[in-house]
Motif scaffolding. Structure first.
Motif, mmCIF file in Angstrom:
data_model
loop_
_atom_site.group_PDB
_atom_site.id
_atom_site.type_symbol
_atom_site.label_atom_id
_atom_site.label_comp_id
_atom_site.label_asym_id
_atom_site.label_seq_id
_atom_site.Cartn_x
_atom_site.Cartn_y
_atom_site.Cartn_z
ATOM 1 N N GLU A 72 -10.665 -34.469 51.939
ATOM 2 C CA GLU A 72 -10.136 -33.525 52.917
ATOM 3 C C GLU A 72 -8.630 -33.621 53.036
ATOM 4 O OE1 GLU A 72 -12.227 -35.777 56.594
ATOM 5 O OE2 GLU A 72 -10.724 -34.314 57.196
ATOM 6 N N THR A 73 -8.055 -32.553 53.534
ATOM 7 C CA THR A 73 -6.611 -32.496 53.723
ATOM 8 C C THR A 73 -6.326 -32.176 55.189
ATOM 9 O OG1 THR A 73 -6.414 -31.613 51.478
ATOM 10 C CG2 THR A 73 -4.469 -31.423 52.903
ATOM 11 N N ARG A 74 -5.468 -32.960 55.784
ATOM 12 C CA ARG A 74 -5.078 -32.700 57.183
ATOM 13 C C ARG A 74 -3.579 -32.488 57.242
ATOM 14 N NH1 ARG A 74 -8.507 -37.401 60.403
ATOM 15 N NH2 ARG A 74 -10.431 -37.071 59.210
ATOM 16 N N CYS A 79 -7.332 -30.149 60.120
ATOM 17 C CA CYS A 79 -8.008 -30.123 58.819
ATOM 18 C C CYS A 79 -7.793 -28.760 58.157
ATOM 19 C CB CYS A 79 -9.500 -30.385 59.012
ATOM 20 S SG CYS A 79 -10.419 -30.284 57.464
ATOM 21 N N PHE A 82 -11.577 -29.082 53.178
ATOM 22 C CA PHE A 82 -12.686 -30.027 53.277
ATOM 23 C C PHE A 82 -13.571 -29.757 52.073
ATOM 24 C CE2 PHE A 82 -16.721 -31.617 54.888
ATOM 25 C CZ PHE A 82 -16.368 -32.680 55.703
ATOM 26 N N GLU A 185 -15.863 -40.594 58.616
ATOM 27 C CA GLU A 185 -14.695 -39.948 57.984
ATOM 28 C C GLU A 185 -13.849 -40.945 57.203
ATOM 29 O OE1 GLU A 185 -11.896 -38.451 60.874
ATOM 30 O OE2 GLU A 185 -12.015 -40.278 62.075
ATOM 31 N N HIS A 188 -14.101 -40.945 53.530
ATOM 32 C CA HIS A 188 -13.556 -39.807 52.790
ATOM 33 C C HIS A 188 -12.220 -40.186 52.157
ATOM 34 C CE1 HIS A 188 -15.638 -36.800 55.800
ATOM 35 N NE2 HIS A 188 -16.480 -37.647 55.257
ATOM 36 N N ILE A 190 -8.700 -38.880 52.334
ATOM 37 C CA ILE A 190 -8.032 -37.987 53.300
ATOM 38 C C ILE A 190 -6.548 -37.895 52.942
ATOM 39 C CG2 ILE A 190 -7.680 -37.383 55.716
ATOM 40 C CD1 ILE A 190 -9.883 -39.390 56.471
ATOM 41 N N GLY A 343 -3.447 -27.559 51.800
ATOM 42 C CA GLY A 343 -4.885 -27.646 51.563
ATOM 43 C C GLY A 343 -5.332 -26.790 50.406
#
Ligand code: FAD
Ligand code: 3HM
Length: 372
Positions: A72-74, A79, A82, A185, A188, A190, A343
């Motif tokens: 995932e990218t925040r 976010c 995902f 999480e 993951h 991230i 993202g």
């Protein structure tokens, strides 16, 4: 047929194993006194796993490596992407420390009877098939491989400088203990980006044995964030959730600016250039080692099918190069634009390499590899 190889990194050892398996005698020269991998953690996509399977290292790499369920990218805490990986998803992605990847490749090389000489520094090569060492010796071979990394002196000795580019950002890479960031999480991958109050990024990556790999991106012109030792306060300010792990970062690590090497040609006579020496790329697609290993394997296959080594090296380049050029260009574009921070979804252009079935790998062999 005999090969002399400069550099016992991922490219040099992959080529060495593949050549031994095709009946060559092989000697690898490593300038360092110890055989080990530098640079904290690494991502290996499916194309890399297929090569590892073809050189007898995949099972040991898979065992223990982390298989994240999600990438995932925040961005500034929100976010923005995902993406499922592993399991039933078409994208298989293993994350691990570099040593976890290197040790099985080295073990396979030793099993296959590759001769590895440490503290043996190459200084140049000649197209007729000579590797020159710092100690003054000139070693004759049917094939010489320059796998001596991004600052390859063997490549430079042949006048193959090509073009090199640096980008505006670089990375500090460190390994840290999980520090309570476990489960849910925290399993993951991230990709944390902050664009305010300053541009910083931490690619949070679980590895084997309770370790985390942090790839901490900072612009070159950000003197405090790109400095070592890492100042946890600067980073915790942007990424408060990671504060416990940031506090555990020790004095080690290094900051490397993204860079690209592009050569006009990958061989001269009996000398081949492979891996970062030929095609270093920004890590944005996590494919530098993947391409290095694919090209090292296909190189061994090419020279083993034809006794005219120089001609087979040219055919090897003609066959393999388009994918590496594509990967490099896409990785450079992502580095230049910082598009991952928005993202960017994985599309076929970005993931073509990951989904590629490399030359000299057998789908039926790979199908036997177990991931549980
Ligand atoms: P190297 O790994 O650099 O190995 C070269 C070897 O040659 C070394 O052992 C060196 O000591 C030796 N050597 C050097 N000079 C001499 C000499 N004169 N004589 C003898 N020996 C010599 N790739 C991925 O696939 N996935 C990732 O997640 C990923 N992340 C990355 C993150 C960052 C920040 C960077 C910078 C790169 C990343 N890469 C990744 C790329 C990957 O690290 C490289 O593509 C890969 O290490 C290239 O392997 P190589 O064998 O060509 O070179
Ligand atoms: C594995 C990996 N992937 C991407 C980057 C990046 O975009 O800087 C760095 C990495 O180590």
């Amino acid at each position: 047929m005999h090969a002399e190889i400069a550099g016992a990194g991922f490219a040099g050892l992959t080529a060495a194993i593949a050549l031994r398996r095709r009946g060559w005698t092989v000697r690898v020269h490593e300038k360092d006194a110890a055989l080990r991998a530098f640079g904290a953690g690494i991502f290996i996509w499916e194309n890399g796993l297929r090569v590892l399977q073809a050189i007898g290292a995949a099972e040991d790499v898979v065992r223990g490596a982390h298989q994240a369920p999600v990438y995932e990218t925040r961005r500034d805490g929100v976010c923005v992407a995902f993406q499922r990986v592993n399991g039933d998803n078409r994208y298989r992605l293993l994350t691990m420390t570099r040593q976890h990847l290197y040790a099985p490749i080295l073990a396979s090389a030793l099993r296959e009877g590759v001769e590895i000489v440490t503290s043996s520094e190459a200084v140049g090569a000649r197209p007729e098939g000579v590797l020159q060492l710092l100690d003054g010796r000139s070693l004759q071979a049917d094939l010489v491989i320059a796998a001596d990394g991004v600052r390859s002196v063997v490549r430079d000795s042949l006048g193959l400088f090509g073009t090199r580019r640096k980008y505006q950002d670089g990375l500090i890479r460190v390994l840290v203990p999980r520090s309570g960031l476990v489960g849910g999480e925290w399993d993951h991958v991230i990709d944390f980006w902050a664009f305010t109050p300053r541009t910083l990024r931490i690619l949070y990556t679980p590895c084997e044995d309770g370790m985390l790999y942090f790839a901490m991106m900072a612009p070159r012109d950000d003197a405090t964030a790109s400095a070592l030792p890492v100042d946890p306060a600067i980073w915790a300010d942007c990424f408060p959730a990671l504060a416990p792990a940031l506090a555990a970062i020790g004095p080690g690590g290094r900051y490397d600016v993204y860079e690209t090497t592009h050569l006009e040609r990958w061989s001269v006579g009996r000398v081949a250039i492979v891996g970062d020496a030929a095609h270093a790329m920004p890590p944005t697609l996590a494919q530098g080692a993947g391409c290095a290993m694919m090209n090292a394997l296909s190189l061994a296959e090419a020279v083993s099918n034809d006794r005219d080594v120089a001609a087979s090296l040219q055919r090897w380049e003609a066959q393999e190069r388009h994918l590496t050029d594509h990967t490099q260009a896409r990785a450079a574009e992502l580095a230049r634009t910082r598009a991952l921070g928005s993202g960017t979804q994985w599309d076929d252009a970005g993931m073509r390499t990951a989904l590629h079935v490399p030359t000299a790998t057998l789908p039926e062999d790979y199908a036997r590899l177990r991931f549980t």
